[in-house]
Design a protein around this motif. Structure first.
Motif, mmCIF file in Angstrom:
data_model
loop_
_atom_site.group_PDB
_atom_site.id
_atom_site.type_symbol
_atom_site.label_atom_id
_atom_site.label_comp_id
_atom_site.label_asym_id
_atom_site.label_seq_id
_atom_site.Cartn_x
_atom_site.Cartn_y
_atom_site.Cartn_z
ATOM 1 N N LYS A 282 -2.868 -2.181 -5.937
ATOM 2 C CA LYS A 282 -1.934 -1.157 -5.469
ATOM 3 C C LYS A 282 -0.714 -1.872 -4.877
ATOM 4 O O LYS A 282 -0.868 -2.696 -3.986
ATOM 5 C CB LYS A 282 -2.599 -0.263 -4.423
ATOM 6 C CG LYS A 282 -3.772 0.528 -4.987
ATOM 7 C CD LYS A 282 -4.494 1.334 -3.909
ATOM 8 C CE LYS A 282 -5.645 2.126 -4.511
ATOM 9 N NZ LYS A 282 -6.409 2.863 -3.470
ATOM 10 N N ASP B 101 -8.354 -3.515 -2.860
ATOM 11 C CA ASP B 101 -9.302 -2.741 -2.058
ATOM 12 C C ASP B 101 -10.704 -2.691 -2.654
ATOM 13 O O ASP B 101 -11.512 -1.857 -2.284
ATOM 14 C CB ASP B 101 -8.778 -1.321 -1.812
ATOM 15 C CG ASP B 101 -8.499 -0.560 -3.106
ATOM 16 O OD1 ASP B 101 -8.820 -1.090 -4.208
ATOM 17 O OD2 ASP B 101 -7.971 0.569 -3.027
ATOM 18 N N TYR C 170 2.214 3.819 -3.885
ATOM 19 C CA TYR C 170 2.041 2.574 -4.621
ATOM 20 C C TYR C 170 2.106 2.829 -6.121
ATOM 21 O O TYR C 170 1.944 3.940 -6.593
ATOM 22 C CB TYR C 170 0.696 1.935 -4.277
ATOM 23 C CG TYR C 170 -0.495 2.844 -4.526
ATOM 24 C CD1 TYR C 170 -1.038 2.990 -5.811
ATOM 25 C CD2 TYR C 170 -1.072 3.570 -3.486
ATOM 26 C CE1 TYR C 170 -2.111 3.831 -6.043
ATOM 27 C CE2 TYR C 170 -2.142 4.405 -3.704
ATOM 28 C CZ TYR C 170 -2.660 4.537 -4.986
ATOM 29 O OH TYR C 170 -3.707 5.383 -5.215
ATOM 30 N N TYR C 171 2.344 1.746 -6.885
ATOM 31 C CA TYR C 171 2.095 1.781 -8.320
ATOM 32 C C TYR C 171 0.953 0.818 -8.630
ATOM 33 O O TYR C 171 0.592 -0.027 -7.787
ATOM 34 C CB TYR C 171 3.356 1.475 -9.129
ATOM 35 C CG TYR C 171 3.966 0.116 -8.950
ATOM 36 C CD1 TYR C 171 3.606 -0.959 -9.773
ATOM 37 C CD2 TYR C 171 4.940 -0.121 -7.982
ATOM 38 C CE1 TYR C 171 4.181 -2.216 -9.632
ATOM 39 C CE2 TYR C 171 5.523 -1.374 -7.839
ATOM 40 C CZ TYR C 171 5.141 -2.418 -8.655
ATOM 41 O OH TYR C 171 5.705 -3.666 -8.513
ATOM 42 N N LEU C 172 0.368 0.926 -9.813
ATOM 43 C CA LEU C 172 -0.844 0.188 -10.161
ATOM 44 C C LEU C 172 -0.561 -0.863 -11.238
ATOM 45 O O LEU C 172 0.134 -0.590 -12.213
ATOM 46 C CB LEU C 172 -1.927 1.143 -10.680
ATOM 47 C CG LEU C 172 -2.428 2.196 -9.689
ATOM 48 C CD1 LEU C 172 -3.299 3.213 -10.409
ATOM 49 C CD2 LEU C 172 -3.203 1.540 -8.555
ATOM 50 N N TRP D 115 3.214 -1.638 -3.283
ATOM 51 C CA TRP D 115 4.348 -0.932 -2.698
ATOM 52 C C TRP D 115 5.584 -1.822 -2.823
ATOM 53 O O TRP D 115 5.572 -2.973 -2.373
ATOM 54 C CB TRP D 115 4.106 -0.626 -1.230
ATOM 55 C CG TRP D 115 3.111 0.459 -0.960
ATOM 56 C CD1 TRP D 115 3.377 1.766 -0.675
ATOM 57 C CD2 TRP D 115 1.681 0.337 -0.916
ATOM 58 N NE1 TRP D 115 2.209 2.458 -0.458
ATOM 59 C CE2 TRP D 115 1.146 1.604 -0.604
ATOM 60 C CE3 TRP D 115 0.804 -0.736 -1.110
ATOM 61 C CZ2 TRP D 115 -0.213 1.831 -0.483
ATOM 62 C CZ3 TRP D 115 -0.553 -0.513 -1.006
ATOM 63 C CH2 TRP D 115 -1.053 0.758 -0.700
ATOM 64 N N ASN E 30 -6.361 -2.504 -11.096
ATOM 65 C CA ASN E 30 -5.665 -1.604 -10.170
ATOM 66 C C ASN E 30 -5.341 -2.209 -8.803
ATOM 67 O O ASN E 30 -5.778 -1.715 -7.761
ATOM 68 C CB ASN E 30 -6.463 -0.305 -9.987
ATOM 69 C CG ASN E 30 -6.516 0.522 -11.263
ATOM 70 O OD1 ASN E 30 -5.576 0.500 -12.047
ATOM 71 N ND2 ASN E 30 -7.608 1.221 -11.471
ATOM 72 N N VAL F 263 2.366 6.337 -7.271
ATOM 73 C CA VAL F 263 1.394 7.416 -7.129
ATOM 74 C C VAL F 263 1.752 8.192 -5.872
ATOM 75 O O VAL F 263 1.832 7.624 -4.783
ATOM 76 C CB VAL F 263 -0.035 6.857 -7.020
ATOM 77 C CG1 VAL F 263 -1.024 7.962 -6.680
ATOM 78 C CG2 VAL F 263 -0.433 6.166 -8.320
ATOM 79 N N THR G 248 -1.459 5.214 2.218
ATOM 80 C CA THR G 248 -2.434 5.407 1.140
ATOM 81 C C THR G 248 -1.783 6.017 -0.099
ATOM 82 O O THR G 248 -2.470 6.301 -1.073
ATOM 83 C CB THR G 248 -3.586 6.310 1.612
ATOM 84 O OG1 THR G 248 -3.043 7.564 2.061
ATOM 85 C CG2 THR G 248 -4.356 5.665 2.751
ATOM 86 N N CYS G 249 -0.486 6.238 -0.064
ATOM 87 C CA CYS G 249 0.252 6.758 -1.211
ATOM 88 C C CYS G 249 1.525 5.933 -1.409
ATOM 89 O O CYS G 249 1.871 5.112 -0.564
ATOM 90 C CB CYS G 249 0.622 8.229 -0.992
ATOM 91 S SG CYS G 249 -0.758 9.368 -1.226
ATOM 92 N N CYS H 65 -2.500 11.003 -3.676
ATOM 93 C CA CYS H 65 -3.622 10.074 -3.525
ATOM 94 C C CYS H 65 -4.935 10.803 -3.280
ATOM 95 O O CYS H 65 -5.910 10.210 -2.820
ATOM 96 C CB CYS H 65 -3.336 9.103 -2.380
ATOM 97 S SG CYS H 65 -1.900 8.065 -2.730
ATOM 98 N N PRO I 155 -7.807 6.832 -8.750
ATOM 99 C CA PRO I 155 -6.862 6.157 -9.648
ATOM 100 C C PRO I 155 -7.397 6.130 -11.073
ATOM 101 O O PRO I 155 -8.612 6.146 -11.297
ATOM 102 C CB PRO I 155 -6.772 4.743 -9.065
ATOM 103 C CG PRO I 155 -7.165 4.900 -7.639
ATOM 104 C CD PRO I 155 -8.185 5.987 -7.623
#
Length: 476
Positions: free
Chosen positions: A301, A283, A321-323, A303, A299, A341, A318-319, A344, A348
């Motif tokens: 993101k 993003d 995910y891990y980074l 899923w 970062n 995460v 928008t939530c 959100c 991050p």
């Protein structure tokens, strides 16, 4: 692409062959030949309306009964039956139709093997496709498939979706169904190669072939975990952003494991059947994505989906995910798992190993610039455009041979631009993407001897507000 992609299509069993009508489409013996093999009813279904579209995205070439059955049922609305066309570019068997004809609600399945780009304009091929309610692209080599871009076949497949039918594919057939297609026309890349140089000759793409509803700005990848392709998907996403292959400053990689399939309904909700799948969001612009240099991107993101889990492609989450990040071509450990995460509402965390700095006003001129020279890089700078005339300056040192890269995530409250200035205040490079919330990214390399002061200048173009922008700064 699978090394065994053609072997599985070499033979048709004696029992199945009794059901087939084999019809080479008229060519001379010296020419490549289109082969048409129809199974099931010789007469197409006649119906005025269908209830799709529906899609199956498979990590390997074979049909996954669970998702194929869901697509068939969705398209026919629970009644009647459908005709299916399978498109291949190599082989002589009918493994997909052998499975599909055994599923409830299937009237016929026709395998069309096209061996040249011009076959995309073949009249019988396009008649079969347009009369079908589902088109499945077999495994093989997606470079053969992209050759059909601009032929009648492209419009014929699109007409199936437009009437409420569906589309799917596995392996190479998965790749061709994304918005941005990794075509592998020069070579099949690996994660190691792609991370070491995201502009290696093996990374080639096409756009503008198919864009399915709710599936924009995607790049599919297959055989995902088995062949360790997370790293190359990182590079695909970074290239799509850097080269402007996607819109809105975001790109989504969709990686599907062998034996797994995502069924996507007409509302854009994807449901996984099988081992695993991953959605990788980039993003912001990459910190470093330059020909001949290793990738740096902070970062991603990610899923992770397991069997039965969903991902909404129409209203992308928008939530959850891990980074994971890549620094100078080296990816974080354990790419296929992480702690999601769930909140959100916060920014991050900065890239692993870096430090952060929040602007201190007034910093509206070079002489009042906030010094960030002492930070540990990669570093995160946070500030806001408090007025429509606001400028935020940050000073740092760049050594000879170093590359300074800055990527700024801009909130939707305003439009901000990014400038990188030399010690005299002259603009070395800039990023001025249009629109509130449009992210900005720029980089420079100091080629002269010694070190010097440079400035990161974030300027309000239109609008203002207290929402924070976040700039990731790397020196490599």
């Amino acid at each position: 692409m699978s090394p065994s992609r053609n072997r599985r299509r070499l033979a048709v069993t004696a029992a199945a062959s009794a059901l087939l009508t084999l019809a080479p489409i008229g060519v001379t013996a010296a020419q490549a030949q289109v082969t048409r093999v129809r199974q099931g009813s010789a007469t197409d279904v006649s119906r005025t309306a269908w209830s799709g579209p529906a899609y199956t995205m498979n990590g390997s070439g074979g049909i996954i009964n669970a998702t194929m059955t869901r697509a068939i049922d969705a398209i026919r609305g629970g009644t009647g039956s459908i005709d299916v066309a399978v498109i291949a570019a190599s082989g002589s068997g009918t493994p997909e139709c052998d499975v599909i004809t055994g599923l409830a609600g299937v009237n016929s399945c026709t395998t069309l093997t096209l061996t040249a780009a011009r076959d995309g304009n073949d009249t019988q091929v396009n008649t079969d496709i347009r009369n079908a309610e589902f088109v499945y692209f077999a495994g093989g080599n997606q470079c053969n498939y992209v050759a059909w871009k601009g032929t009648a076949l492209e419009a014929s497949v699109e007409s199936v979706v437009a009437k409420g039918g569906g589309v799917g594919g596995g392996s190479a057939g998965l790749h061709i169904n994304s918005d941005v297609v990794y075509d592998a026309c020069t070579a099949s890349t690996t994660s190691a190669t792609a991370l070491a140089d995201p502009y290696d000759r093996s990374l080639t793409f096409i756009t503008g072939m198919f864009r399915w509803p709710n599936y924009a700005n995607t790049i599919n990848d297959s055989h995902f975990v088995t062949r360790d392709r997370m790293g190359r998907t990182f590079a695909f996403v970074a290239r799509a952003l850097k080269d402007g292959l996607v819109s809105g400053g975001k790109a989504w990689g969709v990686g599907i494991e062998e034996g797994a399939s995502i069924y996507i309904d007409k509302a854009g909700l994807g449901t996984l059947s099988g081992p695993s799948a991953y959605v990788v969001l980039g993003d912001h612009q990459p910190e470093v994505a330059v020909s001949g240099q290793p990738l740096t991107y902070s970062n991603f993101k990610i899923w992770k989906l397991t069997s039965g889990q969903t991902y909404n492609f129409a209203n992308r989450p928008t939530c959850g995910y891990y980074l994971k990040s890549v620094n100078a071509g080296v990816a974080d450990a354990s790419l296929y798992s992480g702690t999601p995460v769930t909140d959100c509402s916060t920014t991050p965390p900065p890239p692993t190993g870096g430090s952060s700095y929040t602007e201190v006003e007034p910093n509206d001129t070079r002489s009042a610039a906030n010094s960030v020279a002492g930070l540990t890089f990669p570093a995160t700078l946070t500030g806001d455009m408090k007025a429509s005339t606001d400028r935020d300056y940050y000073a740092l040192t760049v050594n000879s041979g170093q590359t300074l890269s800055v990527s700024c995530a801009v909130p939707s409250a305003y439009d901000a631009d990014l400038y990188l200035l030399d010690s005299s205040g002259s603009t070395v490079t800039r990023s001025v993407n249009n629109g509130a919330g449009a992210d900005e990214s720029a980089s420079l390399t100091r080629t002269t001897s010694g070190s010097a002061t440079y400035y990161v200048d974030v300027e309000a173009y239109s609008g203002s507000g207290t929402a924070d922008y976040t700039c990731t700064v790397t020196k490599s």
